[in-house]
Design a protein around this motif. Structure first.
Motif, mmCIF file in Angstrom:
data_model
loop_
_atom_site.group_PDB
_atom_site.id
_atom_site.type_symbol
_atom_site.label_atom_id
_atom_site.label_comp_id
_atom_site.label_asym_id
_atom_site.label_seq_id
_atom_site.Cartn_x
_atom_site.Cartn_y
_atom_site.Cartn_z
ATOM 1 N N SER A 30 2.382 21.923 -1.124
ATOM 2 C CA SER A 30 2.366 20.529 -1.558
ATOM 3 C C SER A 30 0.982 20.177 -2.082
ATOM 4 C CB SER A 30 2.719 19.594 -0.404
ATOM 5 O OG SER A 30 4.063 19.765 -0.025
ATOM 6 N N MET A 31 0.978 19.374 -3.113
ATOM 7 C CA MET A 31 -0.278 18.869 -3.660
ATOM 8 C C MET A 31 -0.168 17.362 -3.756
ATOM 9 S SD MET A 31 -1.333 21.746 -6.485
ATOM 10 C CE MET A 31 -3.082 21.320 -6.434
ATOM 11 N N ALA A 32 -1.282 16.701 -3.591
ATOM 12 C CA ALA A 32 -1.268 15.246 -3.580
ATOM 13 C C ALA A 32 -2.543 14.696 -4.192
ATOM 14 C CB ALA A 32 -1.112 14.731 -2.149
ATOM 15 N N TRP A 33 -2.476 13.451 -4.549
ATOM 16 C CA TRP A 33 -3.649 12.698 -4.986
ATOM 17 C C TRP A 33 -3.886 11.577 -3.988
ATOM 18 C CZ3 TRP A 33 -6.892 14.203 -8.738
ATOM 19 C CH2 TRP A 33 -6.436 15.131 -9.683
ATOM 20 N N PHE A 34 -5.132 11.435 -3.598
ATOM 21 C CA PHE A 34 -5.582 10.326 -2.765
ATOM 22 C C PHE A 34 -6.665 9.581 -3.537
ATOM 23 C CE2 PHE A 34 -3.929 10.923 1.611
ATOM 24 C CZ PHE A 34 -3.218 12.085 1.419
ATOM 25 N N ARG A 35 -6.959 8.393 -3.081
ATOM 26 C CA ARG A 35 -8.067 7.649 -3.670
ATOM 27 C C ARG A 35 -8.787 6.859 -2.601
ATOM 28 N NH1 ARG A 35 -4.753 3.198 -7.379
ATOM 29 N NH2 ARG A 35 -3.945 1.920 -5.656
ATOM 30 N N GLN A 36 -10.035 6.606 -2.863
ATOM 31 C CA GLN A 36 -10.845 5.823 -1.921
ATOM 32 C C GLN A 36 -11.787 4.933 -2.705
ATOM 33 O OE1 GLN A 36 -12.982 8.135 1.005
ATOM 34 N NE2 GLN A 36 -13.071 6.382 2.384
ATOM 35 N N GLU A 43 -6.507 6.465 0.705
ATOM 36 C CA GLU A 43 -5.070 6.230 0.713
ATOM 37 C C GLU A 43 -4.347 7.243 -0.165
ATOM 38 O OE1 GLU A 43 -3.677 2.638 -1.099
ATOM 39 O OE2 GLU A 43 -5.064 2.752 -2.784
ATOM 40 N N GLY A 44 -3.153 7.592 0.268
ATOM 41 C CA GLY A 44 -2.330 8.492 -0.512
ATOM 42 C C GLY A 44 -1.767 7.791 -1.731
ATOM 43 N N VAL A 45 -1.834 8.439 -2.868
ATOM 44 C CA VAL A 45 -1.342 7.870 -4.127
ATOM 45 C C VAL A 45 0.007 8.483 -4.509
ATOM 46 C CG1 VAL A 45 -1.801 7.619 -6.586
ATOM 47 C CG2 VAL A 45 -3.679 7.410 -4.937
ATOM 48 N N ALA A 46 0.078 9.815 -4.485
ATOM 49 C CA ALA A 46 1.316 10.502 -4.875
ATOM 50 C C ALA A 46 1.261 11.942 -4.388
ATOM 51 C CB ALA A 46 1.504 10.471 -6.389
ATOM 52 N N TYR A 77 -1.055 17.338 -11.968
ATOM 53 C CA TYR A 77 -1.539 16.288 -12.866
ATOM 54 C C TYR A 77 -1.184 14.923 -12.304
ATOM 55 C CZ TYR A 77 -1.440 20.331 -15.980
ATOM 56 O OH TYR A 77 -1.615 21.575 -16.540
ATOM 57 N N LEU A 78 -1.965 13.945 -12.677
ATOM 58 C CA LEU A 78 -1.633 12.556 -12.363
ATOM 59 C C LEU A 78 -1.820 11.745 -13.645
ATOM 60 C CD1 LEU A 78 -0.751 10.632 -10.068
ATOM 61 C CD2 LEU A 78 -3.171 10.007 -9.839
ATOM 62 N N GLN A 79 -0.715 11.375 -14.238
ATOM 63 C CA GLN A 79 -0.751 10.506 -15.414
ATOM 64 C C GLN A 79 -0.783 9.064 -14.946
ATOM 65 O OE1 GLN A 79 -0.899 11.275 -18.772
ATOM 66 N NE2 GLN A 79 -1.107 9.058 -19.074
ATOM 67 N N MET A 80 -1.816 8.348 -15.314
ATOM 68 C CA MET A 80 -2.002 6.975 -14.855
ATOM 69 C C MET A 80 -1.928 6.045 -16.063
ATOM 70 S SD MET A 80 -5.051 7.529 -12.079
ATOM 71 C CE MET A 80 -6.265 7.983 -13.323
ATOM 72 N N LYS A 84 -5.063 -0.844 -13.671
ATOM 73 C CA LYS A 84 -5.559 -2.139 -13.256
ATOM 74 C C LYS A 84 -6.938 -1.988 -12.636
ATOM 75 C CE LYS A 84 -0.839 -3.470 -11.940
ATOM 76 N NZ LYS A 84 0.030 -3.954 -10.830
ATOM 77 N N PRO A 85 -7.732 -3.041 -12.617
ATOM 78 C CA PRO A 85 -9.060 -2.943 -11.976
ATOM 79 C C PRO A 85 -8.974 -2.475 -10.524
ATOM 80 C CG PRO A 85 -8.954 -4.909 -13.328
ATOM 81 C CD PRO A 85 -7.565 -4.326 -13.328
ATOM 82 N N GLU A 86 -7.909 -2.837 -9.840
ATOM 83 C CA GLU A 86 -7.773 -2.417 -8.439
ATOM 84 C C GLU A 86 -7.460 -0.933 -8.288
ATOM 85 O OE1 GLU A 86 -6.207 -4.965 -9.958
ATOM 86 O OE2 GLU A 86 -4.140 -5.205 -9.221
ATOM 87 N N ASP A 87 -7.241 -0.224 -9.390
ATOM 88 C CA ASP A 87 -7.081 1.231 -9.333
ATOM 89 C C ASP A 87 -8.429 1.944 -9.311
ATOM 90 O OD1 ASP A 87 -4.348 0.858 -11.612
ATOM 91 O OD2 ASP A 87 -4.210 1.261 -9.461
ATOM 92 N N THR A 88 -9.507 1.193 -9.494
ATOM 93 C CA THR A 88 -10.843 1.778 -9.480
ATOM 94 C C THR A 88 -11.125 2.418 -8.128
ATOM 95 O OG1 THR A 88 -11.718 0.223 -11.104
ATOM 96 C CG2 THR A 88 -13.303 1.281 -9.631
ATOM 97 N N ALA A 89 -11.489 3.699 -8.149
ATOM 98 C CA ALA A 89 -11.720 4.452 -6.915
ATOM 99 C C ALA A 89 -12.153 5.868 -7.263
ATOM 100 C CB ALA A 89 -10.449 4.508 -6.065
ATOM 101 N N MET A 90 -12.587 6.577 -6.238
ATOM 102 C CA MET A 90 -12.768 8.021 -6.357
ATOM 103 C C MET A 90 -11.413 8.646 -6.045
ATOM 104 S SD MET A 90 -15.047 10.359 -7.018
ATOM 105 C CE MET A 90 -16.689 9.834 -6.521
ATOM 106 N N TYR A 91 -10.947 9.491 -6.927
ATOM 107 C CA TYR A 91 -9.649 10.130 -6.753
ATOM 108 C C TYR A 91 -9.855 11.581 -6.308
ATOM 109 C CZ TYR A 91 -7.105 6.206 -8.702
ATOM 110 O OH TYR A 91 -6.540 4.965 -8.902
ATOM 111 N N TYR A 92 -9.123 11.954 -5.267
ATOM 112 C CA TYR A 92 -9.238 13.288 -4.694
ATOM 113 C C TYR A 92 -7.906 14.024 -4.773
ATOM 114 C CZ TYR A 92 -13.508 11.477 -2.548
ATOM 115 O OH TYR A 92 -14.747 10.929 -2.320
#
Length: 122
Positions: A30-36, A43-46, A77-80, A84-92
């Protein structure tokens, strides 16, 4: 040991799009994207699994973000879109070599990338 290398972050205006990539050096289940974001918890994104490629998303990104993977390239991949401004974060990028259990918990994953910054301006 699996190494994860992310790319694709950057700055974009609200409503714009970005595509993140994460290449793994070996097998992943499994692979996932998180952001902080600053001052917030990670938090988990997908997430997406290797075989069936079933996907799960955080409610905050459903309908705007799409996770996909290319097993031949060991890349997720993560297609975004409609950022939105609230998506601003470090993505891991995160990965596990077995079923992770609760996908949105950081503790479910053993391997992590170094992070890539996404900044969305209004």
């Amino acid at each position: 040991q699996v190494q994860l290398v992310e790319s694709g972050g950057g700055s974009v205006q609200a409503g714009g799009s970005l595509r993140l990539s994460c290449e793994a050096s070996g097998y992943t289940h499994s692979m996932a994207w998180f952001r902080q974001a600053p001052g917030k918890e990670r938090e988990g994104v997908a997430t997406i699994d290797r075989l069936i490629q079933s996907t799960y998303y955080a409610d905050s990104v459903k309908g705007r973000f799409t996770i996909s993977r290319d097993n031949a390239k060991n890349t997720v991949y993560l297609q975004m879109d409609s950022l939105k401004p609230e998506d601003t974060a470090m993505y891991y990028c995160a990965a596990s070599t077995r079923y992770p259990g609760v996908w949105y918990r950081s503790s479910s994953y053993v391997y992590w990338g170094q992070g890539t910054q996404v900044t969305v301006s209004s």
